[in-house]
Enzyme design. Structure first.
Site, PDB file in Angstrom:
ATOM      1  NE  ARG A   1      -3.065   0.502   3.438  1.00  0.00           N
ATOM      2  CZ  ARG A   1      -2.422   0.016   4.749  1.00  0.00           C
ATOM      3  NH1 ARG A   1      -1.829   1.389   4.224  1.00  0.00           N
ATOM      4  NH2 ARG A   1      -2.677  -0.775   5.650  1.00  0.00           N
TER       5      ARG A   1
ATOM      6  CE1 TYR B   1     -16.702  12.954 -15.659  1.00  0.00           C
ATOM      7  CE2 TYR B   1     -15.775  13.080 -12.895  1.00  0.00           C
ATOM      8  CZ  TYR B   1     -16.376  12.496 -14.366  1.00  0.00           C
ATOM      9  OH  TYR B   1     -15.536  10.801 -13.982  1.00  0.00           O
TER      10      TYR B   1
ATOM     11  CG  ASP C   1      -9.347  17.403 -13.728  1.00  0.00           C
ATOM     12  OD1 ASP C   1      -8.452  17.279 -14.495  1.00  0.00           O
ATOM     13  OD2 ASP C   1     -10.335  17.650 -13.761  1.00  0.00           O
TER      14      ASP C   1
ATOM     15  CE  LYS D   1     -11.967   9.690 -17.827  1.00  0.00           C
ATOM     16  NZ  LYS D   1     -12.516  11.012 -17.107  1.00  0.00           N
TER      17      LYS D   1
HETATM   18  C1  LIG Z   1     -12.281  10.941 -15.649  1.00  0.00           C
HETATM   19  C2  LIG Z   1     -12.338  12.382 -14.977  1.00  0.00           C
HETATM   20  C3  LIG Z   1     -12.376  12.768 -13.707  1.00  0.00           C
HETATM   21  C4  LIG Z   1     -12.220  11.292 -13.226  1.00  0.00           C
HETATM   22  O1  LIG Z   1     -11.547  10.406 -13.582  1.00  0.00           O
HETATM   23  P1  LIG Z   1     -11.477   8.664 -12.856  1.00  0.00           P
HETATM   24  O2  LIG Z   1     -10.120   8.294 -13.322  1.00  0.00           O
HETATM   25  O3  LIG Z   1     -12.907   8.474 -13.511  1.00  0.00           O
HETATM   26  O4  LIG Z   1     -12.198   9.099 -11.789  1.00  0.00           O
HETATM   27  C5  LIG Z   1     -11.430  13.931 -13.598  1.00  0.00           C
HETATM   28  N1  LIG Z   1     -11.601  14.744 -14.021  1.00  0.00           N
HETATM   29  C6  LIG Z   1     -11.722  15.241 -15.271  1.00  0.00           C
HETATM   30  C7  LIG Z   1     -11.648  16.188 -15.864  1.00  0.00           C
HETATM   31  C8  LIG Z   1     -12.022  13.678 -15.889  1.00  0.00           C
HETATM   32  O5  LIG Z   1     -12.615  14.211 -16.744  1.00  0.00           O
END
Ligand SMILES: *Cc1c(COP(=O)(O)O)cnc(C)c1O
Length: 382
Positions: A46, A98, A170, A195
């Site tokens: 962990r 998001y 982000d 992504k």
């Molecule tokens: C998908 C996404 C998230 C969340 O990420 P996960 O891997 O699905 O938990 C946060 N911010 C943006 C802009 C996203 O597209």
């Protein structure tokens, strides 16, 4: 080192015992020690795992940062940042986020006594009236999901720095190939690794990158204490995915531009949201802080109804109707009922996200096939 070289080499060393060029998948939960107080840097998985460590170093290098931390999802990474706050603290963020971030902020952290201000950050100076002595964090998402709004990161940093407010960005939509928020003065970069970084729609993962050592230690403490860490198999898949990030991003950007221009010239298409257009409200900011404009595009139909948008989405053949983005395959998504369903309708409409908005994640297929797919589906709408 330049970006493509870093994507392939940064943080990864041939395995010292065999010379394996690919990072092994250390599928282990614990490590044998020589004595109770002596180990090789690994005690329990962990806390640390060699496959994950190499990935963390690699992602940190791509963001020009010193320290990287990976989490079991993007939301896990965001959650770790918010766990640094205390009840009574305030956060300023944008009103086009998001959906999952909005849900985490309002449904989990408001209950824990954190106050969020959701505001229009198209102009950085809009922040000023919301700064109080309790403001601790500015959370930015740019380009935003799904309206492709662009926030001037450096201008926001300049405004809040003297108030001792941390800035987190982000950076999921841009990926480190297009934008590096730490270079613009941000304190924390967050990624949904799921992504573009992963890039192949086969892993859920998140990451944070920082330069400040104390901040890194605080976040690593949260990661180990709360436990939202990714497994070694997923870490391997992402290391592998990142090796082609620069090649994929080049094609995402090329295809994205072609699709955006095609849609804008189509008589049945209404508004097209893409930061590469000269008349995008913050095109100049996008040009300044991004290297290119990416493959994320949102649009409406001229005959703007949910029914018509649904007809289009149901008739796409190369584009798959699915949540998520940033993979090699092109996706089409209906934010109001899919990715952004957790935002109350009233709030959504007020912020410009209509019931009929369509979002595309343009993949890396051949552009001719993507345009032909849009053409045949647009023939079926009114
Ligand atoms: C998908 C996404 C998230 C969340 O990420 P996960 O891997 O699905 O938990 C946060 N911010 C943006 C802009 C996203 O597209």
């Amino acid at each position: 080192m330049k970006f493509g070289t870093k994507a392939i080499h940064a943080g990864v060393e041939p395995d010292p015992t065999t010379g394996a060029i690919m990072t092994p998948i250390f599928q282990t939960s614990t490590y044998v020690q020589e004595s109770p107080s002596k180990h090789k840097g690994y005690a329990y998985a962990r806390g640390a795992n060699p496959t994950r460590n190499q990935l963390q170093k690699n992602i940190a290098a791509l963001e020009n940062g010193k320290f990287g931390l990976c989490f079991s999802s993007g939301m896990g990474a965001t959650d770790a940042v918010l766990r640094l706050l205390n009840p009574g603290d305030e956060v300023i963020t944008s009103n086009d986020l998001y959906g999952g971030s909005y849900r985490l902020f309002t449904k989990v952290y408001e209950r824990a006594g954190i106050k969020f201000h959701f505001i229009d950050l198209a102009k950085a100076e809009n922040i000023t009236p919301y700064i109080t002595p309790k403001t601790r964090l500015l959370w930015l998402e740019t380009p935003s999901n799904p309206l492709m709004r662009v926030i001037d990161i450096a201008a926001c940093v300049a405004l809040v720095k003297k108030h001792n407010i941390q800035v987190a960005v982000d950076n999921t939509f841009a990926s480190p190939y297009l934008q590096n928020p730490l270079d613009l003065g941000a304190d924390i970069v967050m990624h949904s690794v799921t992504k573009y970084l992963g890039g192949h729609s086969d892993v859920i993962m998140g990451a944070l990158v920082v330069n400040d050592e104390q901040l890194y230690k605080d976040l690593a403490f949260v990661a180990n204490s709360c436990g939202a860490v990714p497994g070694p198999q997923d870490s391997f898949l992402v290391l592998r995915g990142i090796k082609t990030l620069h090649l994929r991003m080049e094609r995402h950007c090329f295809n994205g531009k072609k699709v955006a221009e095609y849609l804008r010239n189509h008589p049945k298409v209404g508004k097209v949201y893409w930061p590469g257009f000269n008349d995008h409200p913050n095109h100049d900011v996008a040009k300044k802080q991004m290297r290119d404009f990416g493959g994320m595009i949102s649009f409406t139909l001229k005959n703007d109804s949910l029914e018509n948008a649904t007809t289009l989405m149901e008739n796409m053949e190369v584009f798959s109707l699915a949540e998520s983005l940033g993979g090699v395959e092109s996706l089409i998504n209906h934010p109001a009922s899919m990715t952004h369903a957790s935002i109350p309708r009233e709030e959504r409409i007020k912020n410009g996200l209509s019931d009929s908005l369509i979002r595309l994640s343009v993949g890396v297929e051949d552009i001719e096939d993507l345009l032909a797919d849009l053409e045949q589906a647009l023939k079926k709408v009114s």
